[in-house]
Design an enzyme around this catalytic site. Structure first.
Site, PDB file in Angstrom:
ATOM      1  CG  ASP A  80      -2.088  -0.973   1.051  1.00  0.00           C
ATOM      2  OD1 ASP A  80      -2.319  -1.437  -0.084  1.00  0.00           O
ATOM      3  OD2 ASP A  80      -2.765  -1.270   2.060  1.00  0.00           O
ATOM      4  N   GLY A  81       2.036   1.215   0.638  1.00  0.00           N
ATOM      5  CA  GLY A  81       2.922   2.380   0.629  1.00  0.00           C
ATOM      6  C   GLY A  81       3.379   2.743  -0.772  1.00  0.00           C
ATOM      7  CB  ALA A 136      -8.211   6.985  10.697  1.00  0.00           C
ATOM      8  CB  SER A 194      -4.187   2.060  14.358  1.00  0.00           C
ATOM      9  OG  SER A 194      -3.883   1.151  13.334  1.00  0.00           O
ATOM     10  CB  ALA A 224      -3.336   9.277  23.078  1.00  0.00           C
TER      11      ALA A 224
END
Length: 311
Positions: free
Chosen positions: A87-88, A205, A207, A226
């Site tokens: 994907d990178g 997003a 994760s 967080a």
């Protein structure tokens, strides 16, 4: 906004560009395997009457011969691009080809493969059918991000997955002031903020606790990283919105675009994010659907059998 899918025939794909990249942590195949696959693809395309162009970096990395061009030159000629990688790799190629409306076919030699969804071992029969026009096409949106310092534009680029503001290594939380369409939304103390496209909703997003967004949704998801206040939750805004974030507190902070370009930030810097005018078209094998991809990549099909539960 995603547009109506294109219709393709065999005549649509006269000139085919090929890209690949072996990146540490991204590949699950050896360089020799990839070289062999690229040669096999090129030989097949040539034998079936297609013009084949290798990206210059791909040709150099895998010692390939044939017609070789830089990406800007390829963008003017290619009818379709085949990307062999993870994907990178797809992110990097997609961002560069977005202004030229070149559709992309992804062959996965990486780890996950949400965007490069054709299995490495199954590629040849699927490619044959796809280049005959047996494809499912879908259009994906991109974001454009701009960084302003004292009113002056410092940086501007595209993001296919996400724009991420985050604290520097070793520093405490950062404080951000967020406006949407000129309306104040919130001040947020957190480790950062992710602004993602529907495509990017399956990346960082996800994760960080964001929702999955179907690619046909016209939205941008904002996901705090967080946050200090547990009431700071992910929110989806229309992709017609203009999102403005000002850095108002904290020590070091930075912003990255698809994790591929990074800029350091100062207090008072403003980051403006909105939907790009460009889109990307993915081509998938006939019969493809998004929910199959989610089940396969997220292992939704792995669950204990009823027999196992009864034991």
């Amino acid at each position: 906004m995603p547009s109506t899918p294109h219709s393709y025939t065999a005549a649509s794909f006269k000139t085919v560009a090929i890209f690949a990249k072996q990146k540490a942590g991204e590949t699950s195949h050896s360089a020799d395997d990839i070289t062999q696959a690229l040669t096999q693809i090129a030989d097949f395309l040539t034998a079936t009457g297609h013009r084949v162009i290798f990206g210059a970096q791909t040709a150099e990395r895998f010692q390939l011969s044939g017609e070789i061009m830089t990406l800007p030159d390829i963008s003017e000629l290619a009818d379709v691009a085949i990307v062999v990688g993870g994907d990178g790799t797809m992110l990097g190629i997609a961002r560069q080809l977005a202004p030229y409306d070149v559709p992309l076919i992804g062959i996965n030699q990486g780890r996950l493969g949400f965007m490069t969804d054709i299995a490495f071992d199954d590629m040849m029969p699927l490619l044959r059918a796809m280049l005959e026009g047996k494809v499912v096409s879908e259009t994906r949106t991109l974001l454009q991000g701009s960084i302003y310092r004292s009113g002056e534009l410092m940086h501007h680029t595209l993001a296919f997955n996400d724009v991420v503001l985050s604290r520097g290594s070793g520093s405490g939380m950062i404080e951000l002031r967020v406006h949407v369409d000129g309306l104040f939304m919130y001040n947020q103390r957190s480790d950062g903020l992710i602004m993602a496209t529907p495509t990017g909703s399956t990346a960082y997003a996800l994760s960080a606790g964001g929702a999955l967004m179907h690619p046909r949704l016209n939205g941008i998801i904002l996901v705090p990283i967080a946050p200090h206040a547990l009431s700071n939750r992910p929110i989806v805004v229309p992709d017609s919105s203009e999102i403005e974030i000002e850095v108002v507190g904290g020590r070091e902070s930075n912003v990255n675009f698809d994790m591929q370009s990074v800029a350091s930030l100062q207090h008072g810097d403003r980051i403006v994010v909105k939907r790009s005018e460009f889109t990307i078209t993915f081509l998938h094998p006939e019969g493809w659907n998004y929910y199959d991809t989610l089940r396969e990549k997220l292992h939704w099909n792995e669950y204990p059998s009823v027999q196992g539960q009864l034991k």
